[in-house]
Design a protein around this motif. Sequence first.
Motif, PDB file in Angstrom:
ATOM      1  N   ARG B  59      36.412  41.114  74.589  1.00  0.00           N
ATOM      2  CA  ARG B  59      35.424  40.075  74.958  1.00  0.00           C
ATOM      3  C   ARG B  59      34.587  40.481  76.165  1.00  0.00           C
ATOM      4  O   ARG B  59      33.545  39.888  76.423  1.00  0.00           O
ATOM      5  CB  ARG B  59      36.117  38.720  75.177  1.00  0.00           C
ATOM      6  N   ASP B  64      28.780  38.276  73.893  1.00  0.00           N
ATOM      7  CA  ASP B  64      28.544  36.917  73.395  1.00  0.00           C
ATOM      8  C   ASP B  64      29.078  36.743  71.980  1.00  0.00           C
ATOM      9  O   ASP B  64      29.456  37.701  71.311  1.00  0.00           O
ATOM     10  CB  ASP B  64      27.078  36.474  73.588  1.00  0.00           C
ATOM     11  N   SER B  65      29.119  35.480  71.577  1.00  0.00           N
ATOM     12  CA  SER B  65      29.816  35.134  70.340  1.00  0.00           C
ATOM     13  C   SER B  65      29.173  35.787  69.116  1.00  0.00           C
ATOM     14  O   SER B  65      29.854  36.120  68.147  1.00  0.00           O
ATOM     15  CB  SER B  65      29.843  33.616  70.182  1.00  0.00           C
ATOM     16  N   LEU B  66      27.850  35.991  69.169  1.00  0.00           N
ATOM     17  CA  LEU B  66      27.186  36.622  68.020  1.00  0.00           C
ATOM     18  C   LEU B  66      27.615  38.081  67.886  1.00  0.00           C
ATOM     19  O   LEU B  66      27.741  38.604  66.787  1.00  0.00           O
ATOM     20  CB  LEU B  66      25.659  36.537  68.152  1.00  0.00           C
ATOM     21  N   ILE B  68      30.507  39.228  68.591  1.00  0.00           N
ATOM     22  CA  ILE B  68      31.845  39.217  67.995  1.00  0.00           C
ATOM     23  C   ILE B  68      31.729  39.142  66.471  1.00  0.00           C
ATOM     24  O   ILE B  68      32.361  39.914  65.733  1.00  0.00           O
ATOM     25  CB  ILE B  68      32.651  37.992  68.522  1.00  0.00           C
ATOM     26  N   VAL B  69      30.888  38.208  65.997  1.00  0.00           N
ATOM     27  CA  VAL B  69      30.726  38.032  64.548  1.00  0.00           C
ATOM     28  C   VAL B  69      30.138  39.310  63.937  1.00  0.00           C
ATOM     29  O   VAL B  69      30.601  39.793  62.895  1.00  0.00           O
ATOM     30  CB  VAL B  69      29.784  36.832  64.250  1.00  0.00           C
ATOM     31  N   GLU B  85      37.720  36.990  63.825  1.00  0.00           N
ATOM     32  CA  GLU B  85      37.013  36.922  65.106  1.00  0.00           C
ATOM     33  C   GLU B  85      37.991  36.700  66.253  1.00  0.00           C
ATOM     34  O   GLU B  85      37.807  37.218  67.359  1.00  0.00           O
ATOM     35  CB  GLU B  85      35.957  35.815  65.071  1.00  0.00           C
ATOM     36  N   ARG B  89      38.482  38.592  69.862  1.00  0.00           N
ATOM     37  CA  ARG B  89      38.408  37.900  71.171  1.00  0.00           C
ATOM     38  C   ARG B  89      39.657  38.109  71.991  1.00  0.00           C
ATOM     39  O   ARG B  89      39.600  38.123  73.212  1.00  0.00           O
ATOM     40  CB  ARG B  89      38.216  36.389  70.943  1.00  0.00           C
TER      41      ARG B  89
END
Lengths: 416, 107
Positions: B59, B64-66, B68-69, B85, B89
Amino acid sequence: MTLAPAAVRTPAPRPPLARAPAVVTGLGLVTPGGSELDSTWSAVLAGRRTAAPDPELAGLPVSLSCRVPALEHPVLRRRGSARLDRADRFALAAVAQALEQAGLDPGAWDGSRVAVVTGGGLGGVRTQDQAMARFTELGPEFVSPYFLTGYLMNMVCANIALCFGVTGPALSTCTACASGTTALGLARELLANGSCDIALVCGADAGITRLTVTGFARLGALSDTGSRPFDASRDGFVIAEGAGALVLERPEHAAARAARPLAHLIGYAASTDAHHLVSPHPEGRGAEQAVRAALADAGVRPEDVGHVNAHGTSTRQNDTVEAAVLRRVFPHRPPVTSAKGALGHTLGAAGAIEAALTVLALTEGTVPPTAGLDVADAGMDIDVVAGEARAHPSSVAVSTSFGFGGHNAVAVLARA
Amino acid sequence: MTTSAQESAQESAQESTGESARQSEQQSQRESVFDLIGELLVEKFEVPSAELRREAPMRDLLTDSLMIVEMAICVHETLGVKVEEGELRGTALGEFAEIVAARRTGR
Protein backbone atom coordinates in the motif's frame (compact mmCIF):
# COMPACT_ATOMS: atom_id res chain seq x y z
CA MET A 1 -32.93 29.42 -45.78
CA THR A 2 -30.26 32.03 -46.30
CA LEU A 3 -29.88 35.42 -44.81
CA ALA A 4 -28.43 38.33 -46.69
CA PRO A 5 -25.41 39.86 -44.95
CA ALA A 6 -27.53 42.89 -44.15
CA ALA A 7 -29.71 40.71 -41.98
CA VAL A 8 -26.82 39.92 -39.67
CA ARG A 9 -27.63 41.74 -36.51
CA THR A 10 -24.67 43.31 -34.84
CA PRO A 11 -25.05 43.72 -31.12
CA ALA A 12 -24.84 47.31 -29.98
CA PRO A 13 -21.47 47.95 -28.35
CA ARG A 14 -21.73 47.67 -24.61
CA PRO A 15 -21.14 50.62 -22.35
CA PRO A 16 -17.52 51.19 -21.35
CA LEU A 17 -15.99 48.02 -20.01
CA ALA A 18 -16.88 47.13 -16.48
CA ARG A 19 -14.33 44.35 -16.63
CA ALA A 20 -10.60 44.79 -16.79
CA PRO A 21 -8.71 42.79 -19.38
CA ALA A 22 -7.05 39.59 -18.28
CA VAL A 23 -3.28 39.54 -18.38
CA VAL A 24 -1.56 36.65 -20.13
CA THR A 25 1.58 35.79 -18.16
CA GLY A 26 2.44 32.27 -19.32
CA LEU A 27 2.15 30.06 -22.39
CA GLY A 28 2.66 26.34 -22.91
CA LEU A 29 2.41 24.30 -26.09
CA VAL A 30 2.51 20.62 -26.97
CA THR A 31 1.82 20.26 -30.68
CA PRO A 32 2.85 18.29 -33.75
CA GLY A 33 5.32 21.13 -34.35
CA GLY A 34 7.13 20.35 -31.11
CA SER A 35 6.58 19.39 -27.50
CA GLU A 36 7.13 22.89 -26.20
CA LEU A 37 6.63 26.54 -27.03
CA ASP A 38 9.82 27.37 -28.93
CA SER A 39 9.85 24.35 -31.20
CA THR A 40 6.17 24.82 -32.03
CA TRP A 41 6.66 28.52 -32.77
CA SER A 42 9.66 27.74 -35.01
CA ALA A 43 7.65 25.15 -36.92
CA VAL A 44 4.76 27.55 -37.43
CA LEU A 45 7.03 30.45 -38.40
CA ALA A 46 8.83 28.25 -40.91
CA GLY A 47 5.53 26.99 -42.29
CA ARG A 48 6.65 23.42 -41.64
CA ARG A 49 3.88 20.99 -42.56
CA THR A 50 3.71 18.25 -39.95
CA ALA A 51 1.18 15.93 -41.59
CA ALA A 52 2.43 12.41 -42.32
CA PRO A 53 0.95 9.01 -43.14
CA ASP A 54 -0.06 7.47 -39.82
CA PRO A 55 0.68 3.73 -39.43
CA GLU A 56 -2.14 3.44 -36.90
CA LEU A 57 -4.59 4.62 -39.56
CA ALA A 58 -3.35 2.22 -42.23
CA GLY A 59 -6.08 0.85 -44.45
CA LEU A 60 -8.60 3.60 -43.63
CA PRO A 61 -9.96 5.92 -46.33
CA VAL A 62 -7.93 8.71 -44.70
CA SER A 63 -4.60 7.90 -43.08
CA LEU A 64 -2.92 11.29 -42.73
CA SER A 65 -2.42 12.85 -39.31
CA CYS A 66 -0.27 15.32 -37.37
CA ARG A 67 1.20 13.63 -34.29
CA VAL A 68 2.91 15.17 -31.28
CA PRO A 69 6.56 14.06 -31.28
CA ALA A 70 7.94 12.23 -28.25
CA LEU A 71 6.87 14.04 -25.10
CA GLU A 72 9.07 14.14 -22.02
CA HIS A 73 8.42 16.35 -19.01
CA PRO A 74 9.15 15.94 -15.28
CA VAL A 75 5.45 16.40 -14.53
CA LEU A 76 4.81 13.10 -16.36
CA ARG A 77 7.21 11.09 -14.22
CA ARG A 78 5.01 11.11 -11.15
CA ARG A 79 3.61 7.90 -9.75
CA GLY A 80 0.51 6.93 -11.73
CA SER A 81 1.37 9.00 -14.80
CA ALA A 82 1.50 6.01 -17.13
CA ARG A 83 -2.22 5.53 -16.56
CA LEU A 84 -3.08 8.99 -17.90
CA ASP A 85 -4.83 9.41 -21.22
CA ARG A 86 -2.74 10.98 -23.96
CA ALA A 87 -4.79 14.21 -23.75
CA ASP A 88 -4.06 14.46 -20.02
CA ARG A 89 -0.35 14.08 -20.66
CA PHE A 90 -0.36 16.83 -23.27
CA ALA A 91 -2.36 19.09 -20.95
CA LEU A 92 -0.17 18.59 -17.88
CA ALA A 93 3.00 19.26 -19.85
CA ALA A 94 1.52 22.39 -21.48
CA VAL A 95 0.24 23.80 -18.18
CA ALA A 96 3.56 23.08 -16.45
CA GLN A 97 5.37 25.01 -19.19
CA ALA A 98 2.95 27.93 -18.88
CA LEU A 99 3.33 28.09 -15.10
CA GLU A 100 7.08 28.03 -15.45
CA GLN A 101 7.01 30.94 -17.87
CA ALA A 102 4.61 32.82 -15.61
CA GLY A 103 6.98 32.28 -12.69
CA LEU A 104 4.18 30.81 -10.58
CA ASP A 105 4.96 28.15 -8.00
CA PRO A 106 1.93 25.91 -7.34
CA GLY A 107 3.54 24.91 -4.06
CA ALA A 108 3.37 28.48 -2.84
CA TRP A 109 0.07 29.85 -4.14
CA ASP A 110 -3.34 30.03 -2.47
CA GLY A 111 -5.03 27.32 -4.56
CA SER A 112 -8.48 28.54 -3.60
CA ARG A 113 -7.86 31.69 -5.67
CA VAL A 114 -6.84 29.69 -8.75
CA ALA A 115 -9.27 28.38 -11.36
CA VAL A 116 -8.75 25.95 -14.21
CA VAL A 117 -10.84 26.02 -17.36
CA THR A 118 -10.26 23.42 -20.05
CA GLY A 119 -11.57 22.91 -23.54
CA GLY A 120 -11.77 19.59 -25.32
CA GLY A 121 -13.90 18.13 -28.04
CA LEU A 122 -13.63 14.41 -27.46
CA GLY A 123 -12.60 13.20 -24.02
CA GLY A 124 -10.17 10.30 -23.71
CA VAL A 125 -11.22 8.34 -26.78
CA ARG A 126 -7.98 6.37 -26.93
CA THR A 127 -8.52 5.15 -23.38
CA GLN A 128 -12.08 4.27 -24.29
CA ASP A 129 -10.94 2.30 -27.34
CA GLN A 130 -8.50 0.31 -25.24
CA ALA A 131 -11.10 -0.40 -22.56
CA MET A 132 -13.62 -1.51 -25.17
CA ALA A 133 -11.07 -3.84 -26.78
CA ARG A 134 -10.27 -5.45 -23.43
CA PHE A 135 -13.94 -5.68 -22.50
CA THR A 136 -14.69 -7.47 -25.78
CA GLU A 137 -11.64 -9.74 -25.90
CA LEU A 138 -11.01 -10.52 -22.23
CA GLY A 139 -14.19 -9.69 -20.34
CA PRO A 140 -15.32 -7.13 -17.79
CA GLU A 141 -12.83 -8.17 -15.09
CA PHE A 142 -9.99 -6.99 -17.31
CA VAL A 143 -11.35 -3.46 -17.78
CA SER A 144 -9.04 -1.01 -16.06
CA PRO A 145 -10.30 1.21 -13.22
CA TYR A 146 -8.50 3.93 -15.17
CA PHE A 147 -10.93 3.62 -18.07
CA LEU A 148 -13.29 6.31 -16.79
CA THR A 149 -10.59 8.48 -15.25
CA GLY A 150 -9.03 8.63 -18.70
CA TYR A 151 -12.19 8.86 -20.72
CA LEU A 152 -14.51 11.30 -18.92
CA MET A 153 -14.58 14.76 -20.46
CA ASN A 154 -13.81 16.55 -17.19
CA MET A 155 -10.65 14.60 -16.44
CA VAL A 156 -8.17 16.84 -18.25
CA CYS A 157 -9.46 19.58 -15.99
CA ALA A 158 -9.43 17.38 -12.89
CA ASN A 159 -5.90 16.18 -13.59
CA ILE A 160 -4.62 19.74 -13.89
CA ALA A 161 -6.33 20.68 -10.63
CA LEU A 162 -4.93 17.64 -8.84
CA CYS A 163 -1.44 17.97 -10.22
CA PHE A 164 -1.03 21.68 -9.48
CA GLY A 165 -3.20 22.09 -6.40
CA VAL A 166 -5.98 24.18 -7.94
CA THR A 167 -8.86 24.32 -5.47
CA GLY A 168 -10.92 27.18 -6.95
CA PRO A 169 -13.48 26.62 -9.72
CA ALA A 170 -12.63 23.92 -12.28
CA LEU A 171 -14.71 23.83 -15.44
CA SER A 172 -14.53 21.75 -18.60
CA THR A 173 -15.99 23.30 -21.71
CA CYS A 174 -17.00 21.51 -24.88
CA THR A 175 -17.87 23.45 -27.99
CA ALA A 176 -16.15 21.00 -30.35
CA CYS A 177 -13.38 22.71 -32.30
CA ALA A 178 -14.09 26.04 -30.59
CA SER A 179 -13.52 24.61 -27.09
CA GLY A 180 -10.07 26.11 -26.51
CA THR A 181 -11.32 29.60 -27.23
CA THR A 182 -14.48 29.05 -25.20
CA ALA A 183 -12.27 28.10 -22.26
CA LEU A 184 -10.34 31.33 -22.67
CA GLY A 185 -13.54 33.39 -22.59
CA LEU A 186 -14.93 31.60 -19.58
CA ALA A 187 -11.66 31.99 -17.69
CA ARG A 188 -11.76 35.72 -18.33
CA GLU A 189 -15.26 35.86 -16.86
CA LEU A 190 -14.09 34.05 -13.73
CA LEU A 191 -11.27 36.56 -13.33
CA ALA A 192 -13.55 39.52 -14.01
CA ASN A 193 -16.26 38.47 -11.58
CA GLY A 194 -13.77 37.91 -8.80
CA SER A 195 -13.99 34.11 -8.65
CA CYS A 196 -10.23 33.81 -8.89
CA ASP A 197 -6.97 35.73 -9.26
CA ILE A 198 -5.29 33.24 -11.58
CA ALA A 199 -6.96 31.12 -14.25
CA LEU A 200 -5.19 28.25 -15.95
CA VAL A 201 -6.64 27.76 -19.42
CA CYS A 202 -5.94 24.62 -21.37
CA GLY A 203 -7.28 23.19 -24.59
CA ALA A 204 -6.33 19.57 -25.13
CA ASP A 205 -7.38 16.74 -27.42
CA ALA A 206 -5.78 13.47 -28.46
CA GLY A 207 -8.33 12.10 -30.87
CA ILE A 208 -6.31 10.35 -33.54
CA THR A 209 -7.90 6.92 -33.32
CA ARG A 210 -9.15 4.67 -36.09
CA LEU A 211 -12.76 5.21 -35.07
CA THR A 212 -12.59 8.99 -34.63
CA VAL A 213 -10.77 9.43 -37.92
CA THR A 214 -13.35 7.24 -39.62
CA GLY A 215 -16.07 9.38 -38.11
CA PHE A 216 -14.61 12.65 -39.40
CA ALA A 217 -13.98 11.01 -42.78
CA ARG A 218 -17.65 9.95 -42.95
CA LEU A 219 -18.58 13.59 -42.47
CA GLY A 220 -16.38 14.45 -45.44
CA ALA A 221 -14.27 16.74 -43.29
CA LEU A 222 -10.82 15.17 -43.72
CA SER A 223 -8.13 15.54 -46.34
CA ASP A 224 -5.88 12.67 -47.29
CA THR A 225 -3.62 14.97 -49.29
CA GLY A 226 -2.68 17.70 -46.81
CA SER A 227 -3.84 20.79 -44.98
CA ARG A 228 -4.02 23.83 -47.31
CA PRO A 229 -6.08 26.56 -45.64
CA PHE A 230 -7.58 29.09 -48.06
CA ASP A 231 -5.93 27.34 -51.02
CA ALA A 232 -7.95 26.84 -54.20
CA SER A 233 -7.32 23.08 -54.03
CA ARG A 234 -8.04 22.54 -50.33
CA ASP A 235 -10.08 19.43 -49.63
CA GLY A 236 -10.43 19.04 -45.88
CA PHE A 237 -8.54 19.24 -42.60
CA VAL A 238 -5.82 16.94 -41.32
CA ILE A 239 -6.55 15.60 -37.86
CA ALA A 240 -3.99 16.51 -35.21
CA GLU A 241 -3.44 16.27 -31.48
CA GLY A 242 -1.94 18.51 -28.83
CA ALA A 243 -2.52 21.00 -26.07
CA GLY A 244 -2.18 24.72 -25.52
CA ALA A 245 -2.11 26.41 -22.14
CA LEU A 246 -2.30 30.03 -21.05
CA VAL A 247 -1.96 31.51 -17.60
CA LEU A 248 -4.37 34.42 -17.16
CA GLU A 249 -4.33 36.74 -14.19
CA ARG A 250 -6.25 39.70 -12.90
CA PRO A 251 -4.19 42.79 -13.70
CA GLU A 252 -3.85 43.73 -10.01
CA HIS A 253 -2.60 40.25 -9.20
CA ALA A 254 -0.04 40.21 -11.99
CA ALA A 255 1.11 43.73 -11.08
CA ALA A 256 1.40 42.93 -7.38
CA ARG A 257 3.84 40.13 -8.05
CA ALA A 258 5.61 42.09 -10.79
CA ALA A 259 4.84 39.44 -13.38
CA ARG A 260 5.86 40.22 -16.95
CA PRO A 261 2.69 40.59 -19.04
CA LEU A 262 2.94 38.88 -22.44
CA ALA A 263 -0.37 40.22 -23.73
CA HIS A 264 -3.87 41.15 -22.65
CA LEU A 265 -7.05 39.28 -23.42
CA ILE A 266 -9.25 42.31 -24.02
CA GLY A 267 -12.33 40.85 -25.65
CA TYR A 268 -14.31 37.69 -26.16
CA ALA A 269 -17.65 36.69 -27.56
CA ALA A 270 -19.48 33.52 -28.52
CA SER A 271 -22.42 32.74 -30.73
CA THR A 272 -24.23 29.78 -32.17
CA ASP A 273 -25.32 29.16 -35.76
CA ALA A 274 -28.44 27.11 -34.96
CA HIS A 275 -28.35 26.21 -38.63
CA HIS A 276 -26.95 22.68 -39.04
CA LEU A 277 -25.11 20.18 -36.83
CA VAL A 278 -21.90 20.25 -38.83
CA SER A 279 -22.22 22.68 -41.75
CA PRO A 280 -21.47 26.34 -41.09
CA HIS A 281 -24.17 28.84 -41.89
CA PRO A 282 -23.57 29.67 -45.58
CA GLU A 283 -23.44 33.40 -44.91
CA GLY A 284 -21.42 33.00 -41.73
CA ARG A 285 -24.22 34.46 -39.67
CA GLY A 286 -23.02 33.15 -36.32
CA ALA A 287 -19.35 33.64 -37.13
CA GLU A 288 -19.82 37.30 -38.04
CA GLN A 289 -21.96 37.89 -34.99
CA ALA A 290 -19.22 36.48 -32.75
CA VAL A 291 -16.42 38.51 -34.38
CA ARG A 292 -18.37 41.76 -34.15
CA ALA A 293 -19.47 41.09 -30.58
CA ALA A 294 -15.90 40.28 -29.53
CA LEU A 295 -14.69 43.59 -30.99
CA ALA A 296 -17.47 45.43 -29.18
CA ASP A 297 -16.58 43.60 -25.98
CA ALA A 298 -12.98 44.70 -26.37
CA GLY A 299 -14.03 48.26 -27.14
CA VAL A 300 -12.04 48.32 -30.38
CA ARG A 301 -13.06 49.14 -33.95
CA PRO A 302 -12.49 46.70 -36.81
CA GLU A 303 -9.75 48.91 -38.23
CA ASP A 304 -7.84 48.63 -34.95
CA VAL A 305 -7.23 44.94 -35.67
CA GLY A 306 -3.72 44.37 -36.98
CA HIS A 307 -3.98 40.72 -37.93
CA VAL A 308 -6.29 37.75 -37.71
CA ASN A 309 -5.49 34.21 -36.64
CA ALA A 310 -8.20 32.47 -38.62
CA HIS A 311 -9.88 29.21 -37.78
CA GLY A 312 -8.86 28.29 -41.36
CA THR A 313 -9.41 24.55 -41.24
CA SER A 314 -8.75 23.85 -44.93
CA THR A 315 -12.26 22.51 -45.50
CA ARG A 316 -14.08 23.89 -48.54
CA GLN A 317 -16.94 25.29 -46.48
CA ASN A 318 -15.19 26.76 -43.46
CA ASP A 319 -12.60 28.70 -45.40
CA THR A 320 -15.09 30.09 -47.91
CA VAL A 321 -17.48 31.26 -45.23
CA GLU A 322 -14.74 32.57 -42.95
CA ALA A 323 -13.01 34.51 -45.74
CA ALA A 324 -16.30 36.22 -46.57
CA VAL A 325 -16.91 37.11 -42.92
CA LEU A 326 -13.40 38.53 -42.49
CA ARG A 327 -13.78 40.54 -45.70
CA ARG A 328 -17.04 42.08 -44.46
CA VAL A 329 -15.91 42.81 -40.91
CA PHE A 330 -12.41 44.01 -41.80
CA PRO A 331 -12.55 46.10 -44.98
CA HIS A 332 -8.96 47.25 -44.37
CA ARG A 333 -7.80 43.67 -45.18
CA PRO A 334 -5.47 42.93 -42.27
CA PRO A 335 -3.09 39.97 -42.72
CA VAL A 336 -4.76 36.62 -42.02
CA THR A 337 -2.99 33.41 -41.06
CA SER A 338 -3.98 29.85 -40.25
CA ALA A 339 -1.74 27.66 -38.10
CA LYS A 340 -3.61 24.57 -39.30
CA GLY A 341 -1.54 24.41 -42.47
CA ALA A 342 1.46 23.55 -40.32
CA LEU A 343 -0.05 21.85 -37.28
CA GLY A 344 -3.23 20.30 -38.67
CA HIS A 345 -6.45 20.59 -36.72
CA THR A 346 -6.00 19.82 -33.04
CA LEU A 347 -9.80 19.94 -32.52
CA GLY A 348 -10.69 21.21 -29.03
CA ALA A 349 -7.07 22.23 -28.39
CA ALA A 350 -6.88 24.49 -31.44
CA GLY A 351 -8.34 27.62 -29.89
CA ALA A 352 -5.89 27.59 -26.97
CA ILE A 353 -2.90 26.69 -29.13
CA GLU A 354 -3.74 29.45 -31.60
CA ALA A 355 -4.37 32.03 -28.85
CA ALA A 356 -0.86 31.26 -27.60
CA LEU A 357 0.53 31.61 -31.14
CA THR A 358 -1.33 34.90 -31.51
CA VAL A 359 0.30 36.18 -28.32
CA LEU A 360 3.69 35.26 -29.79
CA ALA A 361 2.82 36.97 -33.08
CA LEU A 362 1.91 40.14 -31.14
CA THR A 363 5.03 40.10 -28.99
CA GLU A 364 7.33 39.46 -31.95
CA GLY A 365 5.52 41.67 -34.47
CA THR A 366 5.41 38.78 -36.93
CA VAL A 367 2.53 37.06 -38.62
CA PRO A 368 3.39 33.43 -39.43
CA PRO A 369 2.68 32.06 -42.91
CA THR A 370 -0.18 29.73 -43.72
CA ALA A 371 1.65 26.52 -44.55
CA GLY A 372 0.28 24.60 -47.52
CA LEU A 373 -1.21 27.68 -49.15
CA ASP A 374 0.10 27.75 -52.69
CA VAL A 375 -2.64 29.12 -54.94
CA ALA A 376 -5.05 31.40 -53.11
CA ASP A 377 -8.72 30.71 -53.76
CA ALA A 378 -9.73 33.32 -56.35
CA GLY A 379 -13.11 33.71 -54.69
CA MET A 380 -11.60 35.11 -51.51
CA ASP A 381 -10.69 38.75 -51.12
CA ILE A 382 -8.55 38.56 -47.98
CA ASP A 383 -4.82 38.95 -47.43
CA VAL A 384 -3.67 35.51 -46.32
CA VAL A 385 0.01 35.39 -45.38
CA ALA A 386 1.68 32.64 -47.42
CA GLY A 387 5.21 31.49 -48.05
CA GLU A 388 7.24 33.31 -45.44
CA ALA A 389 6.42 34.95 -42.13
CA ARG A 390 5.60 38.62 -42.48
CA ALA A 391 7.05 41.30 -40.23
CA HIS A 392 3.91 43.13 -39.19
CA PRO A 393 3.62 44.77 -35.78
CA SER A 394 0.05 44.73 -34.48
CA SER A 395 -1.43 46.22 -31.34
CA VAL A 396 -4.55 44.08 -31.51
CA ALA A 397 -5.19 40.66 -33.03
CA VAL A 398 -8.26 38.48 -33.31
CA SER A 399 -8.36 34.69 -33.07
CA THR A 400 -11.43 32.88 -34.38
CA SER A 401 -12.71 29.37 -33.66
CA PHE A 402 -15.75 27.74 -35.22
CA GLY A 403 -16.83 24.30 -34.11
CA PHE A 404 -19.10 21.53 -35.28
CA GLY A 405 -22.47 22.14 -33.71
CA GLY A 406 -22.39 25.73 -34.94
CA HIS A 407 -20.33 26.93 -31.97
CA ASN A 408 -18.42 30.16 -32.62
CA ALA A 409 -15.94 31.73 -30.22
CA VAL A 410 -13.68 34.70 -30.84
CA ALA A 411 -10.92 36.16 -28.69
CA VAL A 412 -9.37 39.61 -29.00
CA LEU A 413 -5.80 39.94 -27.77
CA ALA A 414 -3.69 43.06 -27.36
CA ARG A 415 0.04 43.52 -27.15
CA ALA A 416 1.19 44.18 -23.60
CA MET B 1 24.99 -56.82 -7.31
CA THR B 2 24.08 -54.25 -4.80
CA THR B 3 22.68 -54.82 -1.41
CA SER B 4 19.25 -53.62 -0.55
CA ALA B 5 20.86 -51.15 1.88
CA GLN B 6 22.95 -49.70 -0.95
CA GLU B 7 19.87 -49.47 -3.17
CA SER B 8 18.01 -47.72 -0.45
CA ALA B 9 20.88 -45.28 0.10
CA GLN B 10 21.08 -44.59 -3.64
CA GLU B 11 17.35 -43.98 -3.89
CA SER B 12 17.58 -41.71 -0.94
CA ALA B 13 20.43 -39.80 -2.54
CA GLN B 14 18.49 -39.52 -5.79
CA GLU B 15 15.44 -38.32 -3.93
CA SER B 16 17.52 -35.80 -2.09
CA THR B 17 19.03 -34.56 -5.35
CA GLY B 18 15.54 -34.31 -6.88
CA GLU B 19 14.27 -32.52 -3.81
CA SER B 20 17.03 -29.92 -3.86
CA ALA B 21 16.58 -29.40 -7.61
CA ARG B 22 12.91 -28.84 -7.01
CA GLN B 23 13.66 -26.47 -4.18
CA SER B 24 16.10 -24.49 -6.24
CA GLU B 25 13.62 -24.38 -9.10
CA GLN B 26 10.97 -23.07 -6.74
CA GLN B 27 13.46 -20.60 -5.36
CA SER B 28 14.29 -19.25 -8.81
CA GLN B 29 10.61 -19.13 -9.68
CA ARG B 30 9.98 -17.06 -6.58
CA GLU B 31 12.83 -14.79 -7.59
CA SER B 32 11.45 -14.38 -11.07
CA VAL B 33 7.95 -13.64 -9.76
CA PHE B 34 9.44 -11.02 -7.45
CA ASP B 35 11.28 -9.50 -10.40
CA LEU B 36 8.21 -9.59 -12.63
CA ILE B 37 6.09 -7.86 -10.01
CA GLY B 38 8.86 -5.31 -9.56
CA GLU B 39 8.87 -4.66 -13.29
CA LEU B 40 5.10 -4.12 -13.28
CA LEU B 41 5.43 -1.63 -10.43
CA VAL B 42 8.15 0.32 -12.20
CA GLU B 43 6.78 0.22 -15.73
CA LYS B 44 3.08 0.65 -15.09
CA PHE B 45 3.06 2.73 -11.92
CA GLU B 46 6.34 4.71 -11.96
CA VAL B 47 7.41 3.24 -8.63
CA PRO B 48 11.10 4.13 -8.23
CA SER B 49 13.12 0.89 -8.37
CA ALA B 50 14.94 1.90 -5.18
CA GLU B 51 11.64 1.38 -3.32
CA LEU B 52 11.36 -2.27 -4.39
CA ARG B 53 12.37 -3.82 -1.07
CA ARG B 54 10.86 -7.10 0.15
CA GLU B 55 9.61 -5.47 3.33
CA ALA B 56 7.98 -2.50 1.54
CA PRO B 57 4.20 -2.55 2.19
CA MET B 58 2.31 -2.81 -1.10
CA ARG B 59 0.00 0.00 0.00
CA ASP B 60 3.04 2.29 0.18
CA LEU B 61 4.08 1.34 -3.34
CA LEU B 62 0.57 1.59 -4.79
CA THR B 63 -0.58 4.82 -3.29
CA ASP B 64 -4.23 4.89 -4.23
CA SER B 65 -7.13 2.51 -4.48
CA LEU B 66 -7.24 2.59 -8.29
CA MET B 67 -3.62 1.48 -8.44
CA ILE B 68 -4.51 -1.52 -6.27
CA VAL B 69 -7.33 -2.55 -8.62
CA GLU B 70 -5.14 -2.00 -11.67
CA MET B 71 -2.30 -4.02 -10.15
CA ALA B 72 -4.63 -6.95 -9.50
CA ILE B 73 -5.56 -6.89 -13.20
CA CYS B 74 -1.91 -6.64 -14.26
CA VAL B 75 -0.91 -9.61 -12.09
CA HIS B 76 -3.82 -11.65 -13.42
CA GLU B 77 -2.91 -10.80 -16.98
CA THR B 78 0.87 -11.05 -16.77
CA LEU B 79 1.29 -13.94 -14.33
CA GLY B 80 -2.01 -15.72 -14.80
CA VAL B 81 -2.79 -15.58 -11.09
CA LYS B 82 -5.86 -14.08 -9.48
CA VAL B 83 -5.19 -12.01 -6.39
CA GLU B 84 -7.60 -10.25 -4.09
CA GLU B 85 -7.36 -6.52 -3.59
CA GLY B 86 -7.19 -7.25 0.15
CA GLU B 87 -4.06 -9.32 -0.42
CA LEU B 88 -2.45 -6.37 -2.18
CA ARG B 89 -3.41 -3.99 0.62
CA GLY B 90 -2.32 -6.22 3.47
CA THR B 91 1.07 -7.54 2.35
CA ALA B 92 4.63 -6.42 1.89
CA LEU B 93 6.18 -6.79 -1.56
CA GLY B 94 8.20 -9.93 -0.71
CA GLU B 95 5.22 -11.59 0.94
CA PHE B 96 2.96 -10.70 -1.97
CA ALA B 97 5.47 -12.19 -4.43
CA GLU B 98 5.49 -15.41 -2.34
CA ILE B 99 1.70 -15.64 -2.49
CA VAL B 100 1.70 -15.16 -6.25
CA ALA B 101 4.57 -17.63 -6.74
CA ALA B 102 2.84 -20.26 -4.60
CA ARG B 103 -0.41 -19.84 -6.48
CA ARG B 104 1.44 -20.11 -9.78
CA THR B 105 3.14 -23.36 -8.74
CA GLY B 106 -0.11 -24.70 -7.43
CA ARG B 107 -1.95 -24.08 -10.65
